[in-house]
Design a protein around this motif. Structure first.
Motif, PDB file in Angstrom:
ATOM      1  N   THR A 214       0.878  -1.170   0.000  1.00 22.99           N
ATOM      2  CA  THR A 214       0.000   0.000   0.000  1.00 22.99           C
ATOM      3  C   THR A 214       0.920   1.226   0.000  1.00 22.99           C
ATOM      4  OG1 THR A 214      -0.045   0.229   2.403  1.00 22.99           O
ATOM      5  CG2 THR A 214      -1.698  -1.244   1.422  1.00 22.99           C
ATOM      6  N   PRO A 215       0.362   2.430  -0.055  1.00 21.27           N
ATOM      7  CA  PRO A 215       1.245   3.601   0.069  1.00 21.27           C
ATOM      8  C   PRO A 215       2.030   3.613   1.391  1.00 21.27           C
ATOM      9  CG  PRO A 215      -0.861   4.259  -0.840  1.00 21.27           C
ATOM     10  CD  PRO A 215      -0.995   2.816  -0.447  1.00 21.27           C
ATOM     11  N   GLU A 216       1.499   2.960   2.432  1.00 23.94           N
ATOM     12  CA  GLU A 216       2.193   2.905   3.723  1.00 23.94           C
ATOM     13  C   GLU A 216       3.161   1.722   3.819  1.00 23.94           C
ATOM     14  OE1 GLU A 216      -1.391   2.914   3.798  1.00 23.94           O
ATOM     15  OE2 GLU A 216      -1.316   5.099   3.751  1.00 23.94           O
ATOM     16  N   ILE A 217       2.864   0.642   3.111  1.00 23.95           N
ATOM     17  CA  ILE A 217       3.697  -0.568   3.159  1.00 23.95           C
ATOM     18  C   ILE A 217       4.467  -0.655   1.852  1.00 23.95           C
ATOM     19  CG2 ILE A 217       3.722  -3.074   3.435  1.00 23.95           C
ATOM     20  CD1 ILE A 217       0.937  -2.841   4.741  1.00 23.95           C
ATOM     21  N   LYS A 218       5.778  -0.473   1.935  1.00 25.12           N
ATOM     22  CA  LYS A 218       6.616  -0.439   0.727  1.00 25.12           C
ATOM     23  C   LYS A 218       7.653  -1.553   0.754  1.00 25.12           C
ATOM     24  CE  LYS A 218       6.330   4.578   0.043  1.00 25.12           C
ATOM     25  NZ  LYS A 218       5.067   4.730   0.582  1.00 25.12           N
ATOM     26  N   LEU A 219       8.034  -2.003  -0.427  1.00 26.49           N
ATOM     27  CA  LEU A 219       9.040  -3.050  -0.597  1.00 26.49           C
ATOM     28  C   LEU A 219      10.215  -2.455  -1.357  1.00 26.49           C
ATOM     29  CD1 LEU A 219       9.586  -6.203  -0.384  1.00 26.49           C
ATOM     30  CD2 LEU A 219       8.717  -6.312  -2.721  1.00 26.49           C
TER      31      LEU A 219
ATOM     32  N   ASN B 110      13.300  -5.840   1.543  1.00 25.92           N
ATOM     33  CA  ASN B 110      12.943  -5.293   2.857  1.00 25.92           C
ATOM     34  C   ASN B 110      11.599  -4.585   2.765  1.00 25.92           C
ATOM     35  OD1 ASN B 110      15.439  -5.937   4.320  1.00 25.92           O
ATOM     36  ND2 ASN B 110      16.347  -4.528   2.854  1.00 25.92           N
ATOM     37  N   ILE B 111      10.753  -4.850   3.747  1.00 25.89           N
ATOM     38  CA  ILE B 111       9.445  -4.200   3.811  1.00 25.89           C
ATOM     39  C   ILE B 111       9.541  -3.046   4.801  1.00 25.89           C
ATOM     40  CG2 ILE B 111       7.025  -4.492   4.436  1.00 25.89           C
ATOM     41  CD1 ILE B 111       7.291  -7.433   3.565  1.00 25.89           C
ATOM     42  N   HIS B 112       9.117  -1.868   4.360  1.00 26.37           N
ATOM     43  CA  HIS B 112       9.159  -0.673   5.189  1.00 26.37           C
ATOM     44  C   HIS B 112       7.732  -0.246   5.515  1.00 26.37           C
ATOM     45  CE1 HIS B 112      13.432  -0.310   4.343  1.00 26.37           C
ATOM     46  NE2 HIS B 112      13.120  -0.615   3.092  1.00 26.37           N
ATOM     47  N   TYR B 113       7.475  -0.129   6.810  1.00 28.86           N
ATOM     48  CA  TYR B 113       6.159   0.274   7.279  1.00 28.86           C
ATOM     49  C   TYR B 113       6.389   1.164   8.494  1.00 28.86           C
ATOM     50  CZ  TYR B 113       1.156  -0.443   8.321  1.00 28.86           C
ATOM     51  OH  TYR B 113      -0.189  -0.272   8.540  1.00 28.86           O
TER      52      TYR B 113
ATOM     53  N   SER C 202       8.470   0.587  12.335  1.00 24.33           N
ATOM     54  CA  SER C 202       9.804   0.901  11.801  1.00 24.33           C
ATOM     55  C   SER C 202      10.945   0.231  12.557  1.00 24.33           C
ATOM     56  CB  SER C 202      10.018   2.415  11.776  1.00 24.33           C
ATOM     57  OG  SER C 202       9.898   2.936  13.084  1.00 24.33           O
ATOM     58  N   GLN C 203      10.713  -0.180  13.795  1.00 27.24           N
ATOM     59  CA  GLN C 203      11.773  -0.830  14.570  1.00 27.24           C
ATOM     60  C   GLN C 203      11.922  -2.309  14.225  1.00 27.24           C
ATOM     61  OE1 GLN C 203      10.429   0.469  18.553  1.00 27.24           O
ATOM     62  NE2 GLN C 203      12.489   1.327  18.722  1.00 27.24           N
ATOM     63  N   MET C 204      10.960  -2.841  13.506  1.00 30.41           N
ATOM     64  CA  MET C 204      11.016  -4.247  13.114  1.00 30.41           C
ATOM     65  C   MET C 204      11.825  -4.402  11.832  1.00 30.41           C
ATOM     66  SD  MET C 204       7.191  -5.620  13.780  1.00 30.41           S
ATOM     67  CE  MET C 204       6.516  -5.823  15.413  1.00 30.41           C
ATOM     68  N   ASN C 205      12.522  -5.511  11.734  1.00 26.87           N
ATOM     69  CA  ASN C 205      13.271  -5.858  10.525  1.00 26.87           C
ATOM     70  C   ASN C 205      12.412  -6.865   9.767  1.00 26.87           C
ATOM     71  OD1 ASN C 205      15.047  -6.646   8.587  1.00 26.87           O
ATOM     72  ND2 ASN C 205      16.633  -7.334   9.979  1.00 26.87           N
ATOM     73  N   ILE C 206      11.782  -6.432   8.665  1.00 27.21           N
ATOM     74  CA  ILE C 206      10.819  -7.265   7.935  1.00 27.21           C
ATOM     75  C   ILE C 206      11.355  -7.534   6.534  1.00 27.21           C
ATOM     76  CG2 ILE C 206       8.402  -7.528   7.275  1.00 27.21           C
ATOM     77  CD1 ILE C 206       7.748  -5.231   9.222  1.00 27.21           C
ATOM     78  N   LEU C 207      11.504  -8.793   6.194  1.00 28.03           N
ATOM     79  CA  LEU C 207      12.090  -9.203   4.917  1.00 28.03           C
ATOM     80  C   LEU C 207      11.123 -10.094   4.155  1.00 28.03           C
ATOM     81  CD1 LEU C 207      14.719  -9.362   3.151  1.00 28.03           C
ATOM     82  CD2 LEU C 207      15.289 -11.421   4.457  1.00 28.03           C
ATOM     83  N   TYR C 208      10.971  -9.851   2.844  1.00 30.96           N
ATOM     84  CA  TYR C 208      10.113 -10.696   1.998  1.00 30.96           C
ATOM     85  C   TYR C 208      10.954 -11.637   1.149  1.00 30.96           C
ATOM     86  CZ  TYR C 208       6.884 -12.392  -1.482  1.00 30.96           C
ATOM     87  OH  TYR C 208       6.150 -13.220  -2.279  1.00 30.96           O
ATOM     88  N   LYS C 209      10.543 -12.901   1.114  1.00 28.85           N
ATOM     89  CA  LYS C 209      11.158 -13.927   0.269  1.00 28.85           C
ATOM     90  C   LYS C 209      10.064 -14.875  -0.210  1.00 28.85           C
ATOM     91  CE  LYS C 209      15.706 -13.313   1.111  1.00 28.85           C
ATOM     92  NZ  LYS C 209      16.638 -12.968   0.073  1.00 28.85           N
ATOM     93  N   THR C 210      10.353 -15.577  -1.299  1.00 29.06           N
ATOM     94  CA  THR C 210       9.481 -16.694  -1.659  1.00 29.06           C
ATOM     95  C   THR C 210       9.879 -17.866  -0.764  1.00 29.06           C
ATOM     96  OG1 THR C 210      10.952 -17.625  -3.327  1.00 29.06           O
ATOM     97  CG2 THR C 210       9.357 -15.950  -4.074  1.00 29.06           C
TER      98      THR C 210
END
Length: 197
Positions: A67-72, A77-80, A84-92
């Motif tokens: 979304t405009p708030e949730i960026k990849l 890396n997912i930025h929300y 912001s303090q969480m380290n969020i990573l996207y993978k298959t």
């Protein structure tokens, strides 16, 4: 789950770490972004600086939660800002083999052509390269789903459309924690044809 396939080698593994409800399902009404937010909120109640691995069956599964708030970013890396303090990573799931994170969010809990199990047929040439298929239906998909479930050090959240849950989700549903069981309560209207009632 994995040994439902009789061709699978049986291993008995003991861990010193025990989590009361390591697999949790969050059902949604076709709004994965909202279910994703609920998973992040649940995790932040436990650990505001958590390392999170977000898994999709396919590369573009993540598109439905952006979304405009949730960026990849280009590195996965997912930025929300809200988390912001969480380290969020996207993978298959394929890319996640060998990885491990504190928490996992599996966003592909649907029964769809490219969900779990993936119903898309392999190219015939690829089948020749891979050799004989297993006689157990969706055996490779079952192994892949198992990989997704075991990438966490503590809890894996599975996001699932309540109208079309994955066969694998239905298989484990009674053995895991459902975070929002109220969403599964059916109204009488759910049983009627929307056109003719």
């Amino acid at each position: 789950f994995i040994t439902a396939n009789p061709e699978q080698y049986v291993k008995h593994i003991q861990s010193d770490k025990h989590e009361k409800a390591p697999v949790r399902i969050i059902y949604h009404d076709n709004n994965r972004a909202d279910a994703f937010l609920k998973a992040l909120q649940k995790i932040s109640q436990i650990d505001t600086t958590a390392n999170i691995l977000v898994l999709g069956r396919n590369r573009h599964d993540i598109d439905c939660i952006l979304t405009p708030e949730i960026k990849l970013d280009e590195y996965g890396n997912i930025h929300y800002a809200q988390f912001s303090q969480m380290n969020i990573l996207y993978k298959t799931v394929h890319q996640s083999k060998g990885l491990e994170r504190d928490y996992v969010i599996l966003i592909s809990g649907e029964n769809a052509r490219n969900g779990f199990p993936n119903k898309m047929e392999n190219d015939r040439l690829l089948d020749l390269l891979l050799g004989d298929k297993s006689s157990f239906e969706f055996s490779e998909e079952r192994r892949l789903f198992y990989v997704a479930l075991t990438r966490t050090r503590s809890i894996v959240f599975i996001l699932c459309n309540k109208q079309s849950p994955s066969d694998f989700v239905k298989e484990i549903e009674e053995k895991v924690k459902i975070e929002n069981p109220e969403l599964l309560q059916r109204n009488h209207a759910d049983y009627f044809c929307p056109r003719c009632k």
